[in-house]
Enzyme design. Sequence first.
Site, short mmCIF file in Angstrom:
data_model
loop_
_atom_site.label_atom_id
_atom_site.label_comp_id
_atom_site.label_asym_id
_atom_site.label_seq_id
_atom_site.Cartn_x
_atom_site.Cartn_y
_atom_site.Cartn_z
N SER A 130 -10.05 -0.95 6.66
CA SER A 130 -9.37 -0.68 5.39
C SER A 130 -8.67 -1.88 4.77
O SER A 130 -8.27 -1.83 3.61
CB SER A 130 -8.37 0.46 5.54
OG SER A 130 -9.06 1.69 5.60
N SER A 185 -9.81 1.36 2.54
CA SER A 185 -8.96 2.21 1.73
C SER A 185 -7.81 1.47 1.03
O SER A 185 -7.24 2.01 0.09
CB SER A 185 -8.37 3.33 2.59
OG SER A 185 -7.50 2.79 3.57
N LYS A 187 0.85 -1.20 0.00
CA LYS A 187 0.00 0.00 0.00
C LYS A 187 0.88 1.25 0.00
O LYS A 187 1.92 1.27 0.66
CB LYS A 187 -0.90 -0.02 1.24
CG LYS A 187 -1.97 1.07 1.29
CD LYS A 187 -2.85 0.90 2.53
CE LYS A 187 -4.00 1.89 2.56
NZ LYS A 187 -4.85 1.72 3.76
#
Lengths: 97, 472
Positions: B170, B146, B71
């Site tokens: 997330s 996310s 990420k």
Amino acid sequence: MVETIINDSVIERVSEIARLKLSDKEKEKFREEFERILEEFSIIDEIKVGEKELYYVVENVNVLRKDSEPKPFNNINRIRSNFNKIEDDFIVVPRNL
Amino acid sequence: MFTRDLIEDLLSKSVEEHLHKKIEEIEKRNKEINAFITLGTEEAEKSSKEIQKKINNGTQGKLSGLVVSIKDNIAVYNTRMTCGSKVLENYIAPYDATVTNLIKKEDGIIIGKCNMDEFACGSDGTSSYFGPTKNPRNIDYVPGGSSSGSAASVAADFSDLSIGSDTGGSIRCPASFCGVYGFKPSYGLVSRYGLSDMAMSLEGPGPFAKDTYGIALLLDVISGKDPRDTVTVQSNNSYLKTVENFKDGDIKNMKIAYAKEFFEGVDENIKNMILDKIGMLESQGARIEEVSLPNIKYSIPIYYLVVFSEFSSAMSKFDGFKYGHYAGGQDIVEAVSNTRETSMGTEVKRRVLLGTFITMEEFKGRWYTKALKARSAIKEDFKRIFNSYDLLIGPTMPTLPWKIGERISDPLAMYSSDILTVSANLAGICASSQPVGEVKGLPVGLQLHADSLSESKLLKGMRAVEIACGGM
């Protein structure tokens, strides 16, 4: 009920403290949204809460290191290369009146 | 087990060939799916050659050349790290995050940095400055957020494993929406050094994989005490063994709770599918009982009030002087205000402003402090459950993935989709999501919770569900 009415001057102050410039249109949009969000969030008033404020879920939060001189980061130039404007060893910023 | 077989394959065949297959997939489909912000193909090829040599000598690390994506709020040395924002469009990370370092040490190949909601502020993967990620299962739908690109990259076969971060779902939300496995470790089990977090008391990195084996393998690699993150604790680093040693009969010793509050307002199809799986576990001998978590309905406001406060404080470092986008101005205050105005997206601004508001002296007691006090109530709810049960079972998300663009304009609708995931973060416990079927061609995720630092129990539960759903 939200007893905190968010008026224009409150939004103005929030924008100043947050160092975030807002257009008039944004101010109005956020003001309306924040009232709606906080209105909905005011259901937390129903919970019976104690006095304990839970900041962290773990116990070992403030661990102190030994009071000796820390080793500097080994790749200072790589940090420096992200700076927008430097002169010698200083970051250049606008005047602070 | 899929990931175990893959490793065996890598040891007997070619790591470089395996990497090239991934790169081919990326070239074919990433333009459409937009799972990556920055690709590191060259560097990946270099490390695949080195790892191949190690395999030939029998000295390879635990990840043996598996391809890992990360990420874009987690630092990879000398690689761009944007957090999905214009604010950090050109920021180059000067060091490796602890998780990155550990993955490199165990011979994972880092293929690239994954797309994400801007500064992790979003639940559907559409608020990135670099454009929305699309769901590889159906590109008209959101991938969840996310950690959108992390889930999508595993689902689309761009990577074998991925690292995301979970503040209020997330990792679990995109895992559920994309039909992969996602794991939120207990707070403190995985180091946050090198993670640019949205909310420091709630967030931590965690793994994505295609099966329980992959989750346990990556968790073994990334967990444990780190002197650079003082909240970290020791890990037993034997999660993989736990999964490998799991036998079908072990399910008979499991005490699993389900709470009606975790099914309220949930899509009927999802509800029925999860209840069906619970029935399967029960018929195999698990002890299943209904419990009550009365404070869960307050978890959204408590969670968001904490997030707003911690986020607005964390964002104050982005002034444009030290790094990142810079707009300039007559004096310091104007320069910072201009910089932030022109580089932050709408949801980021919303959270910065709300966080500033609820922590102002005159409003703090009404909102922020009250939320912190209420947070204890959520923690107590879970403590009570885990005194008597090993696991808590339910759905991960209350709805199926929605169409791209559908919820972006209504913040409350977006926040409400986190209702089943945020309480794990408020309490600091561990939780997982794994695919258990499809409704209307879209994946459904089952969520398990276990007590803080009870990762082994959670992994056993995941394995039991995996087997019950026909997994090998």
